[in-house]
Design a protein around this motif. Structure first.
Motif, PDB file in Angstrom:
ATOM      1  N   ASN B 105      10.083  58.904 -68.311  1.00 35.58           N
ATOM      2  CA  ASN B 105      10.571  57.793 -68.795  1.00 35.58           C
ATOM      3  C   ASN B 105      11.729  57.014 -68.537  1.00 35.58           C
ATOM      4  O   ASN B 105      12.007  55.907 -69.170  1.00 35.58           O
ATOM      5  CB  ASN B 105      10.974  58.350 -70.312  1.00 35.58           C
ATOM      6  CG  ASN B 105      10.076  58.135 -71.582  1.00 35.58           C
ATOM      7  OD1 ASN B 105       8.907  57.687 -71.055  1.00 35.58           O
ATOM      8  ND2 ASN B 105      10.672  58.019 -72.620  1.00 35.58           N
ATOM      9  N   GLN B 115      10.296  48.359 -66.905  1.00 37.22           N
ATOM     10  CA  GLN B 115       9.221  49.048 -67.336  1.00 37.22           C
ATOM     11  C   GLN B 115       9.433  50.528 -67.088  1.00 37.22           C
ATOM     12  O   GLN B 115      10.053  51.023 -66.457  1.00 37.22           O
ATOM     13  CB  GLN B 115       7.862  48.582 -66.475  1.00 37.22           C
ATOM     14  CG  GLN B 115       6.573  48.432 -67.009  1.00 37.22           C
ATOM     15  CD  GLN B 115       5.698  47.955 -66.185  1.00 37.22           C
ATOM     16  OE1 GLN B 115       5.765  47.661 -64.882  1.00 37.22           O
ATOM     17  NE2 GLN B 115       4.560  47.761 -66.404  1.00 37.22           N
ATOM     18  N   ARG B 116       8.658  51.275 -68.136  1.00 40.56           N
ATOM     19  CA  ARG B 116       8.741  52.630 -68.100  1.00 40.56           C
ATOM     20  C   ARG B 116       8.186  53.202 -66.696  1.00 40.56           C
ATOM     21  O   ARG B 116       7.022  52.547 -66.597  1.00 40.56           O
ATOM     22  CB  ARG B 116       8.030  53.323 -69.225  1.00 40.56           C
ATOM     23  CG  ARG B 116       8.944  53.508 -70.456  1.00 40.56           C
ATOM     24  CD  ARG B 116       8.201  54.624 -71.103  1.00 40.56           C
ATOM     25  NE  ARG B 116       6.740  54.468 -71.469  1.00 40.56           N
ATOM     26  CZ  ARG B 116       5.986  55.372 -72.209  1.00 40.56           C
ATOM     27  NH1 ARG B 116       6.377  56.360 -72.619  1.00 40.56           N
ATOM     28  NH2 ARG B 116       4.598  55.034 -71.663  1.00 40.56           N
ATOM     29  N   ASP B 119       4.623  53.800 -67.160  1.00 35.92           N
ATOM     30  CA  ASP B 119       3.794  52.781 -67.478  1.00 35.92           C
ATOM     31  C   ASP B 119       3.296  51.954 -66.297  1.00 35.92           C
ATOM     32  O   ASP B 119       2.346  51.052 -66.228  1.00 35.92           O
ATOM     33  CB  ASP B 119       4.252  51.570 -68.285  1.00 35.92           C
ATOM     34  CG  ASP B 119       4.281  52.363 -69.764  1.00 35.92           C
ATOM     35  OD1 ASP B 119       3.480  53.392 -69.968  1.00 35.92           O
ATOM     36  OD2 ASP B 119       4.943  51.749 -70.670  1.00 35.92           O
ATOM     37  N   ASN B 601      -1.064  47.806 -72.972  1.00 36.39           N
ATOM     38  CA  ASN B 601      -0.910  49.497 -73.059  1.00 36.39           C
ATOM     39  C   ASN B 601      -1.738  49.831 -74.549  1.00 36.39           C
ATOM     40  O   ASN B 601      -1.416  49.568 -75.547  1.00 36.39           O
ATOM     41  CB  ASN B 601       0.476  49.775 -73.193  1.00 36.39           C
ATOM     42  CG  ASN B 601       0.508  51.311 -73.233  1.00 36.39           C
ATOM     43  OD1 ASN B 601       0.015  51.911 -73.782  1.00 36.39           O
ATOM     44  ND2 ASN B 601       1.846  51.944 -73.031  1.00 36.39           N
ATOM     45  N   ASP B 604      -0.631  54.683 -74.793  1.00 37.72           N
ATOM     46  CA  ASP B 604      -0.303  55.100 -73.339  1.00 37.72           C
ATOM     47  C   ASP B 604      -1.332  55.689 -72.614  1.00 37.72           C
ATOM     48  O   ASP B 604      -0.901  56.440 -71.480  1.00 37.72           O
ATOM     49  CB  ASP B 604       0.540  56.335 -73.754  1.00 37.72           C
ATOM     50  CG  ASP B 604       2.050  55.711 -74.090  1.00 37.72           C
ATOM     51  OD1 ASP B 604       2.226  54.469 -74.134  1.00 37.72           O
ATOM     52  OD2 ASP B 604       2.852  56.518 -74.610  1.00 37.72           O
TER      53      ASP B 604
END
Lengths: 591, 1042
Positions: B105, B115-116, B119, B601, B604
């Motif tokens: 995360n 951005q995570r 991702d 997205n 997820d």
């Protein structure tokens, strides 16, 4: 939740977003239109083609400037190729690995990959391109300088181009001819080095000099510019070279003489003879900077000191920057060292050369200890020897310590290209250079060409007259500078008997050329022209390695040396050039 | 990552989600969730009743309330980035969750947005900055050597040196191969050695084109994003201090193996005897007497007699080696004379604080590196202030700025130190005059004199680097940001040349070269970032932006000579009495860009993005000014589909993108005519046409470059597929990437046919090449039952590269055999051709029969590849490949109670090295005969030692044995123990008494061990020439926090 949260898209936001997008788009549009101005950045500190082509005089000046834009790795006076390669001189320096010129000295290891060959080729074509660029600018717009000046400048540029091509052709044989037409047609990369034969190329060079000869005045207001007399001298040299043959020993030499060309030599040297130029009274003065543009100097590359010319390094003679003697200068690297064979050649008996037995014994003049051996006075102007003053100054006397690697290169040093020690050096650390002009033609050189042509056309007495004039000047050149050697000097004029036959006269002429022009970068090209390079050099290699000075052997490396006729008359086309465009160029035979 | 900051950012979201109230149940369980790392509450942890959909989320204080069906229910606490935990429900639960080291995360900064990590769909390496902070290095990039798969860092050992970074193989030929650095959103290509390593919060390496393409035109060589630290929210002001002292040594593992005087004389005599020369006479050239009355005895094999001759070595001139009798015959160890134990020091102090409305971080860092060569030095002091202010709910402003001052004294004496003969003393007999070479020795300078007289010749640099921004959030999810960045550096150099008289090398004119240069780059970028959700599960982020960059460089310098006094204080141009010259120039370039990106997205599980950037550059003509750089990525979170317990995360990703390169001269497309009055010796345009002899001569113009209006962007297309995984309770983790990279229209200024003449140089879009490669990262971490924590991670990468196209006009400029160019041979750029050495000539018969010009007994025997009985240029083939088989790094960290230990190994396998040092270590006369040589040559071939592989010594290189051949190509594979560190964390109970929050002490060693291929004859595989040597060093440091 530690994560990016996505908003639920709601209608009330939509309007706002569209507004923002509209504003953003608008501002993007504005910035884009401004951006072309923002992206226009022009170079600084340089000129563009238009400006330059509207100032052709500047291009002409730059073409002259490149005469002196050389360096020891690509000396335009060709000292490694004319002297180190020959029997006049040893390379010198710290040893055989110092610079890449050892290969030129022994010939056997010479290959097309030798770095300096490529550098010289490249820089000579650079010089050609400066000439072509200026020619194009003037020819495209003759009104800029006016018809008369344009014509004259074109003549000067063709002189310069001929000068560089003469070097290229006599060095490399197979060369591409690039002139303003080739450049304008964008055809340089399609021009082969075999498009024209050696003979055709010489004709092209001659055509350039002829144009210069036809339009240039005998005397230029700007003394550094080429004039009609210089063009005549070059025309004589071109014709003299091809009058003997094509340069390869098998098809060159006494059996191949072209009488017509020899006549041309006489014709053009006549122009020189009847000009304002003449013999400088003292031989030693020729090689002193204070006499650099004397009546002896028909055309010379101008050099100056950085303290005089406002440049960083000086427009000094960087071609010869290695050639100061060891331990005398701030940094003299001791290159370009006369051979014992050359010293022996200066021996005289009854004032005349010892043609056949000059090298039977080695003699070394010692200052203040005259032996029965007598010497041509020019030896003491040409070769620096231990115990003698260096370039006439007794406070700077040479010793055996002034040799860097005596058991490789002996104890002699070359003096023509250096000023007197008291006059100082031009720039030091890590290099030093001298503000010494490089002669392209001095009057005596042209007169020797004339004598050569007179002999081959049968006018032996005229040749004798010339040679005796030269010898007389040498005879007169003792008191002023080399009185310390007066007891060892003996020189006489040739009696008629020496010029009874062509063979004998030729011998005298060739000997005179060697003595008069020693260490001036001509020797190898002379031997080649006469068709006697292999015979002369191979005998020299066998002999010189056994010579001794004061018990000291040197030049042992000549055991590996051999000159191969049919191959070594010309240097190879540089390896790099062969491969830029595969198939475009042909290598010279034998390499 | 600034966890607390993120917490705050996410808090609103958390509150919103909390309103997703579950249906009322029987019992309400409450409790607090804390992080095991710092005992701080964690916001947003999902607390789920196991086996149900019943869940709650922790609030700002980490508290939760959950109504459960029965009191004995099991609660599952999950939070991305932390290990999921299951506990029986009790009242007032205190739950401590432990963090995953590889937090998914974690927010990573990518192009113009964050951005995570989960991702990410491109190949992005997140660099651990922890190890940087204790590294004994002045440049952050050097410290990254071997840390990132696919990133190669090469460097020398100089105190001011910077690492040369290459990402994913060969990216270009003539234009730059350096990556683009983005520091706090500001692009720079300037070295980072003035950056304080302790200021670095995070570092990301964007390797594939899709990740980098948002930076368009300058991203072809990869992008490295650096974010500096910010104040962290807390009750008190954070104070951190760290100190590090390192001692560096020039150790035997990087020291060249040279001769002493006796060995030098032995080799010299051997070379002479082999050539049939009298060694006694030969040695005189170098001031040596081999029949000295007193001196060092040596024994040398004489091939003429088959016996060993005995000599006694001394100075030729009554014990002196020069005729002036000032230099005594000596036995000098020049490497020892010029080297020292160098001390390096690093100090850093930072103070930071943050509230809901603002954050501030201030730091000061100082580093000083003396280097292992005497009189070389680098020091740097830098101060940074980073702050942000939330003015209203909608407006935030902030800045990051660092000012640094560096001073460096650099010198490169290594070649002279290696080549100076050991027989030459350091000083003349007077003890103060620096000695110099004698006789036939080449004109090498005394390296100690060079270093000593250069000791105050410094380059001083001030650099201001930073940015200021304003950020608007007019509506939820939309962020508008305007960011202005500045990178301004001004350098001042003052170099003095003193007079010296080192026998034959001397200088009699004192002179100075003093100058100033200014480099200013500003970048103004404006971005709009909007994220929204459509139809519940379709999440989008849209980015639009513009950027303008302008770079201006100016330099001015003065040269003056002749000074009455030779002191640093006196020697300024005003005091000069001789020639004075001035020089100066300016250059600039601009860039303007438009760009956009959309990220998608879905639950997820499915991740996608598309990028486009359009860049305009002042370096290209109107026809090709703009380049467009698109990219797209697709990612699939298999873990979300499979939902297996043992899979924490599993993601498959693919990307495609185009990036550009325009790192060429500002004036590359123009025809350039210059007036060179006389700044160079051999390219002047001035000539004494009028025979004036002095004064200012007429001067003209010369063409130095031909125009090319069709010059356009170099483009790199890259395909990447990758897999990220975290398995088995986050203990096993790793990444695999494979890529194909095609570089086309490469910008080159090739060597050209000489007949083109001056100005034949021109820039053009020429060759193409392709790199295919793979990168692997794998790690395993766990804790043993007795409390030993360990984390072992390694990376490995390899690539293959080959040139796919060469324009006809440039073919001859690149390596080629007589029959094959790089394309035909499918070889990488940088390959070399040469002869194949097939041993040494053992007999005269063999020499005679060889067909090799100037072959010699005991000399190199070249293979007759075309079998025609003659050795000539047609016998050349491909002998050197610059691409290693693979490179790898291995990091092992252990911790037990308060102790920690880490070890970092780095290696390169199957690497060709062209060993230029062999000219000096294996041949007496390839270069500089008479200079010092390597002592390997003592074992050279003689008739008495025919098994040797080192050619017989000779005074003269008649055989042209320096030509490119396999003799010089060696395998440079190596394995180095880069770092070994032991740390101790002082117990909390102890340091609380002195009001510290943390304190760590560590000892560390760098470059402790090198293992290299046995066939490699140089000491250091990373230094095959004369570069500043690498040090072995030991350091100790302290890190404390208040």
């Amino acid at each position: 939740m530690r994560r990016i949260k996505y908003n639920v898209l709601k209608l009330k936001h939509m309007k706002k977003i569209f507004n923002i997008i509209a504003i953003a788009a608008l501002s993007l549009g504005l910035t884009t239109s401004c951006s072309d101005d923002f992206l226009d950045v022009t170079p600084t500190g340089v000129a563009d083609g238009e400006t330059v082509n509207n100032n052709p005089e500047k291009l002409v000046t730059a073409a002259y400037a490149i005469l002196g834009d050389d360096w020891y790795q690509y000396p335009f006076n060709l000292w490694p190729y004319g002297d180190v390669s020959s029997d006049d001189c040893l390379k010198g320096g710290s040893g055989t690995t110092d610079t890449d010129y050892h290969q030129i000295e022994v010939w056997t290891t010479l290959t097309p990959t030798l770095g300096p060959l490529d550098e010289l080729w490249y820089h000579l074509y650079e010089a050609v391109s400066r000439c072509n660029r200026a020619l194009i600018a003037i020819e495209n717009n003759p009104s800029l300088l006016g018809e008369d000046v344009s014509k004259e400048r074109i003549g000067e540029l063709k002189f310069l181009r001929g000068h560089f091509y003469y070097k290229l052709l006599t060095m490399y044989h197979n060369i591409p001819w690039v002139d303003e037409t080739v450049v304008n047609n964008n055809a340089v990369e399609k021009t082969s080095n075999t498009e024209f034969s050696y003979d055709e190329l010489f004709k092209k060079i001659i055509a350039d000099f002829e144009e210069a000869y036809n339009v240039l005045p005998a005397k230029q207001t700007d003394g550094g510019r080429a004039n009609k007399i210089a063009a005549a001298a070059y025309l004589a040299k071109c014709y003299l070279t091809i009058a003997w043959g094509d340069g390869y020993e098998a098809t060159d030499g006494v059996n191949n003489i072209n009488q017509q060309y020899m006549q041309k030599v006489i014709e053009y040297t006549d122009v020189v003879k009847n000009s304002d130029y003449g013999y400088l009274e003292d031989y030693g003065d020729i090689f002193l900077p204070e006499y650099k543009n004397s009546k002896e100097s028909i055309f010379a590359v101008q050099h100056s000191d950085y303290e005089d010319d406002n440049t960083k390094y000086g427009r000094a003679n960087w071609a010869n920057c290695l050639n100061g003697v060891w331990g005398m200068w701030t940094c003299g690297w001791d290159f370009h060292k006369p051979s014992q064979d050359l010293v022996n050649a200066f021996k005289t008996k009854d004032g005349l050369p010892m043609f056949d037995d000059y090298a039977k014994t080695d003699e070394h003049p010692i200052n203040g200890s005259p032996t029965s051996q007598k010497w041509d006075p020019r030896l003491f102007h040409t070769v620096g020897m231990p115990t003698f003053p260096y370039k006439y100054e007794s406070e700077h006397t040479l010793t055996t310590a002034n040799s860097r690697t005596p058991n490789t290169y002996g104890y002699y040093c070359s003096m023509k290209e250096v000023p007197q020690r008291s006059k100082g050096e031009t720039y030091n650390t890590p290099w030093q250079a001298f503000a010494m002009n490089d002669y392209v033609f001095r009057y005596t050189d042209v007169m020797l060409m004339r004598a050569e042509a007179e002999i081959e056309t049968g006018n032996l007495s005229e040749a004798r007259t010339i040679i005796n004039q030269i010898r007389q000047r040498a005879k007169n050149s003792v008191a002023k500078h080399i009185s310390y050697a007066s007891s060892q000097v003996e020189i006489a004029l040739y009696p008629e008997s020496y010029f009874a036959t062509k063979e004998m006269a030729r011998k005298c002429l060739q000997w005179e050329c060697r003595l008069e022009m020693a260490m001036e970068g001509e020797r190898f090209f002379d031997l080649k022209r006469w068709g006697i390079a292999s015979k002369t050099l191979n005998a020299y290699f066998a002999d010189e390695q056994n010579d001794k000075y004061d018990g000291q052997t040197y030049a042992k490396y000549y055991k590996d040396a051999h000159f191969t006729a049919g191959k070594n008359e010309f240097f190879p086309v540089p390896y790099n050039q062969m491969y830029y465009i595969p198939g475009l160029y042909q290598q010279n035979k034998g390499y | 990552m600034p966890r607390k900051l993120i917490k705050r950012m996410c808090s609103l979201a958390v509150l919103l989600l909390m309103s997703l109230q579950m249906l009322a149940q029987e019992t309400t369980i409450n409790g607090t969730v804390l992080s095991g790392t710092d005992n701080e509450p964690i916001i947003g942890v999902t607390v789920r009743e196991k086996g149900t959909k019943n869940a709650a989320i922790t609030d700002l204080d980490g508290n939760f309330n959950l109504k459960v069906s029965n009191a004995g229910a099991t609660l599952e606490f999950s939070y991305i980035g932390y290990t999921t935990k299951s506990l029986a429900a009790t009242q007032n639960m205190k739950v401590v969750m432990s963090e995953d080291a590889q937090s998914l995360n974690e927010l990573v900064v990518v192009g113009y947005q964050t951005q995570r990590k989960a991702d990410l769909t491109g190949a992005v390496a997140v660099v651990s900055t922890k190890s940087l902070k204790t590294s004994a290095d002045t440049d952050p990039m050097r410290a990254l050597q071997g840390r990132v798969a696919g990133m190669t860092v090469s460097t020398d050992g100089s105190p001011s040196g910077t690492g040369t970074v290459r990402i994913r193989g060969i990216g270009s030929i003539n234009s730059s191969q350096d990556p683009l650095y983005i520091v706090d959103g500001v692009p720079t290509t300037r070295a980072l050695n003035s950056l304080n390593m302790n200021d670095i919060e995070s570092m990301q390496v964007l390797k594939d084109a899709a990740s980098a393409s948002i930076y368009g035109s300058r991203a072809a060589n990869g992008v490295i994003i650096i974010t500096t630290r910010h104040g962290q929210k807390g009750d008190k002001v954070d104070i951190n201090f760290s100190a590090n002292v390192t001692a560096q040594y020039y150790s035997s593992q990087s020291k060249m193996k040279l001769n002493n005087s006796a060995q030098y004389a032995t080799e010299m005599a051997q070379a002479a005897l082999n050539d049939g020369l009298d060694p006694v006479a030969y040695a005189q050239n170098y001031g040596l007497n081999l029949n000295a009355a007193g001196g060092t005895p040596i024994s040398v094999y004489d091939p003429a007699t088959g016996q060993y001759n005995n000599y006694t070595v001394g100075g030729y001139y009554d014990g002196y080696i020069n005729r002036k009798k000032t230099m005594l015959y000596s036995d000098t160890d020049w490497l020892d004379a010029i080297s020292q134990t160098g001390i390096m020091q690093n100090y850093d102090l930072s103070v930071s604080h943050a509230t809901d409305k603002s954050s501030v971080m201030f730091s000061v860092g100082y580093k000083n590196n003396q280097g292992i060569l005497k009189y070389t030095n680098f020091d740097n002091i830098s101060a940074r202030i980073n702050s942000t202010f939330q003015l209203t709910k909608e407006i935030k402003i902030g800045e990051n700025v660092t000012i640094s001052h560096s001073n460096q004294v650099a010198s490169s004496p290594m070649e002279n130190a290696l080549k100076m003969s050991p027989t030459v003393p350091l000083y003349e007999e007077d003890g103060t005059t620096f000695s110099g070479p004698v006789g036939g020795m080449s004109d090498r300078q005394n390296p100690l004199r060079e270093l000593y007289q250069n000791r105050d010749n410094n380059l001083e640099t001030w650099r201001i680097f930073g940015n200021a921004f304003v950020e608007l959030t007019p509506i939820k999810g939309l962020t508008l940001k305007s960011n202005f960045g500045l990178d301004y550096a001004t350098g001042f150099h003052n170099y003095r040349t003193f007079t010296y008289y080192s026998d034959i090398v001397s200088n009699n004119i004192p002179k100075t070269d003093t100058g100033q240069s200014n480099d200013c780059v500003w970048t103004w970028s404006n971005t709009a970032n909007y994220n929204f959700t459509l139809a519940k599960d379709h999440n989008f982020t849209v980015l639009l932006g513009t950027e303008a960059v302008k770079a201006i460089g100016q330099s001015f310098s003065a040269y003056a000579e002749s000074y009455a006094l030779e002191t640093n204080d006196y020697m300024w141009p005003d005091a000069s009495t001789g020639v004075q010259k001035a020089y100066g120039s300016q250059g600039s370039n601009t860039l303007f860009s438009l760009f956009g990106k959309i990220d998608y997205n879905w639950k997820d599980m499915l991740l996608a993005s598309a990028t486009i950037r359009r860049d305009g550059s002042s370096r290209f003509g109107k026809n090709h000014r703009y380049g467009t750089f698109p990219a797209a990525t697709l990612g699939f979170r298999l873990s979300e589909l499979l939902k297996k317990d043992w899979i924490n995360d599993l993601k498959l990703r693919a990307s495609w993108g185009i990036t550009g390169n325009q790192a060429i001269n500002n004036t590359a497309r123009y025809a350039l005519y210059t007036a060179d009055y006389g700044t160079s010796r051999e390219s002047s345009t001035a000539y004494d046409l009028t025979l004036q002899g002095s004064g200012t001569f007429p001067s003209g113009f010369r063409l130095t470059q031909s125009a090319n209006d069709n010059l356009k962007w170099e483009g790199t297309t890259q395909y990447n597929i990758g897999l990220d995984f975290t398995l088995f309770n986050s203990s096993l983790y790793g990444t695999v990437d494979a890529y194909v990279k095609k570089v086309e229209d490469m910008l080159i200024s090739p060597a050209f046919l000489a007949a083109l003449g001056e100005g034949g140089a021109t820039w053009l879009n020429g060759p193409s090449l392709q790199d295919n490669g793979m990168e692997f990262t794998l790690g395993y971490r766990n804790k043993t039952s007795f409390g030993l924590g360990y984390d072992i991670s390694g990376n490995l990468d390899f690539f293959r590269s080959w040139v796919t196209y060469l324009p006809d006009v440039a073919k001859g400029s690149y390596a080629h055999t007589p029959t094959e160019d790089l394309v035909q041979a499918k070889k990488p750029y940088g390959s070399r051709v040469g002869y194949v050495v097939d041993g040494l000539y053992q007999t005269e018969e063999e020499v005679f029969a060889s067909g090799q010009p100037n072959a010699r007994l005991g000399g190199l025997k070249y293979a007759d590849l075309d079998g025609n009985g003659i050795i000539n240029s047609n016998d050349q083939t491909w002998i050197f490949n610059p691409v290693p088989d693979y490179s790898w790094g291995l990091n092992i960290s252990l911790n037990y109670k308060n102790f920690d230990l880490s070890m970092f190994w780095q290696g390169v396998m199957g690497q060709d090295v062209y060993n230029d040092q062999k000219f000096q270590t294996d041949f007496w006369s390839l270069t500089d005969a008479g200079s010092n040589k390597g002592n390997r040559m003592l074992a050279a071939w003689t008739k008495d030692n025919t098994s040797s592989t080192i050619p017989a010594l000779t005074t003269n290189n008649t055989g042209d044995e320096g030509r490119a051949s396999t003799y010089f190509v060696e395998t440079g594979s190596y394995l180095k123990l880069r770092t070994l560190q032991i740390g101790y964390n002082f117990p909390t109970s102890l340091i609380k008494k002195v009001k510290m929050s943390s304190a760590r002490f560590y000892l560390s060693g760098q470059n402790l061990l090198t293992i290299k291929s046995s066939g490699y004859t140089c000491s250091d595989p990373e230094n095959g020439n004369w570069a500043y040597p690498h040090a072995t060093s030991l350091s100790m440091g302290l890190q404390i926090g208040f």
